[in-house]
Write an enzyme that holds these catalytic residues in place. Structure first.
Site, PDB file in Angstrom:
ATOM      1  N   ARG A 110       0.883  -1.179   0.000  1.00 23.26           N
ATOM      2  CA  ARG A 110       0.000   0.000   0.000  1.00 23.26           C
ATOM      3  C   ARG A 110       0.914   1.222   0.000  1.00 23.26           C
ATOM      4  NH1 ARG A 110      -5.334   1.434   3.480  1.00 23.26           N
ATOM      5  NH2 ARG A 110      -6.130   0.071   1.855  1.00 23.26           N
ATOM      6  N   HIS A 137      -7.386   0.724  -6.408  1.00 21.11           N
ATOM      7  CA  HIS A 137      -7.602  -0.100  -5.208  1.00 21.11           C
ATOM      8  C   HIS A 137      -8.298  -1.403  -5.641  1.00 21.11           C
ATOM      9  CE1 HIS A 137      -7.896  -1.235  -1.165  1.00 21.11           C
ATOM     10  NE2 HIS A 137      -8.832  -0.429  -0.719  1.00 21.11           N
ATOM     11  N   ASP A 225     -17.259   7.138  -1.910  1.00 20.13           N
ATOM     12  CA  ASP A 225     -16.000   7.011  -1.165  1.00 20.13           C
ATOM     13  C   ASP A 225     -15.727   8.368  -0.530  1.00 20.13           C
ATOM     14  OD1 ASP A 225     -13.553   6.113  -0.209  1.00 20.13           O
ATOM     15  OD2 ASP A 225     -12.504   6.326  -2.127  1.00 20.13           O
TER      16      ASP A 225
END
Ligand code: CP
Ligand code: NVA
Length: 315
Positions: A110, A137, A225
């Site tokens: 990440r 993602h 989001d």
């Protein structure tokens, strides 16, 4: 540049690393692994395997799902943060890739720049998994697609609305529209559109608007989001003002199909990108979506890591 990745090493850097058939099989396998776990059956194909997990940003779900997933499959996971490794003191990413990949069987990363991930992968002898970059993602999309499939059946031909920032989640939804064959209507404020190149690669599947009501009309799935992603903390106030009309409220959900689902990758900000009534309401499947990170990534780990010459204790 010398590319040291053996030709057979398969990475998961974006959803486009899976063809549509592989992607569908992976989702089906994720649901099978979920059932195995629900029945309390052990399945440990990764005994003796280890996964290095490099986190340059915070995480709850990604860290715990990979760590628990490796443990459930019989292997182990090693958490690495820049604070206490040489990565944080400037050791080149190419050197870190060569060293780590001689010691472990897979690496999850990440990070900020997507290019950091692709550079690492180019020098890794073992599969590299994208645990989120500023650009994509993909692991979250595996969980989202599994969740839709479990609640409503195939997403092929369905209509999905993504409301909010043209960010890493939005980009992965664009890729998902291509891989899983759904229609994606994106609504973002002016100036916060997704990357033009990523969008242009999906002309058949995607439509961009600045009107959230138009995007959610007749949607089977509504997704949002955060307005400020990790690394954009200093823009929070400005973004709150620019995104105010892009909140997923009960009134907006009412424009979607009556049986539409609501998803959010989490963490969420109630009262900002989504109302509490929506995320905590009957159309929301966010807890299943979060749980499915575990099952979908176990299917991914099984697919990428298991080598016939090194089988674990089996079923
Ligand atoms: N959705 C997601 O990736 O959550 P974390 O940031 O907690 O890993
Ligand atoms: N877009 C968000 C997703 C968090 C899982 C971020 O990058 O912070």
């Amino acid at each position: 540049m010398t590319i040291e990745t053996p030709p057979t090493t398969q990475h998961f850097l974006t959803l486009l690393d899976l063809d549509p058939d592989e992607a569908e099989r992976l989702l089906a396998r994720a649901s099978e692994l979920k059932q195995l776990r629900q029945r309390g059956e052990d399945y440990r194909p990764l005994v003796g395997y280890s996964l290095a997990m490099v986190f340059e940003k915070s995480s709850t779900r990604t860290r715990v799902s990979f760590e628990a997933g490796m443990a459930q499959l019989g292997g182990s996971a090693i958490f690495l943060s820049p604070r206490d490794t040489q990565l944080g003191r400037g050791e080149p990413i190419e050197d870190s890739a060569r060293v780590l990949s001689r010691m472990v069987d897979g690496v999850m990363i990440r990070t900020f720049e997507h290019e950091t991930l692709t550079r690492f992968a180019a020098y890794s002898q073992v599969p590299v998994i994208n645990g989120l970059t500023d650009r994509f993602h993909p692991c979250q999309l595996l969980a989202d697609m599994q969740t839709y499939r479990e609640h409503r059946g195939t997403i092929r031909g369905r209509r999905v609305a993504f409301i909010g920032d043209g960010n890493n989640m939005c980009h992965s939804y664009i890729n998902a529209a291509r891989v899983f064959g759904f229609e994606l209507h994106i609504a973002c404020p002016q100036g916060f559109e997704p990357d033009a190149e990523i969008l242009a690669a999906a002309p058949e599947q995607c439509r961009l608007t600045h009107d959230p009501a138009a995007a959610v009309a007749q949607a089977d799935l509504v997704v949002t989001d955060v307005w400020a992603s990790m690394g954009q903390e200093s823009e929070e106030d400005e973004r709150k003002a620019r995104f105010a009309a892009f909140s997923v409220t009960p009134a907006l959900m009412a424009r979607a199909r009556p049986d539409a689902l609501f998803m959010h990758c989490l963490p969420a900000h109630r009262g900002e990108e989504v109302s509490a009534e929506v995320i905590d309401g009957p159309q929301s499947v966010v807890w299943d979506e979060a749980e499915n990170r575990l099952h979908a990534q176990k299917a991914l780990l099984e697919r990428l890591l298991v080598r016939p010459s090194r089988s674990g204790s089996g079923r």
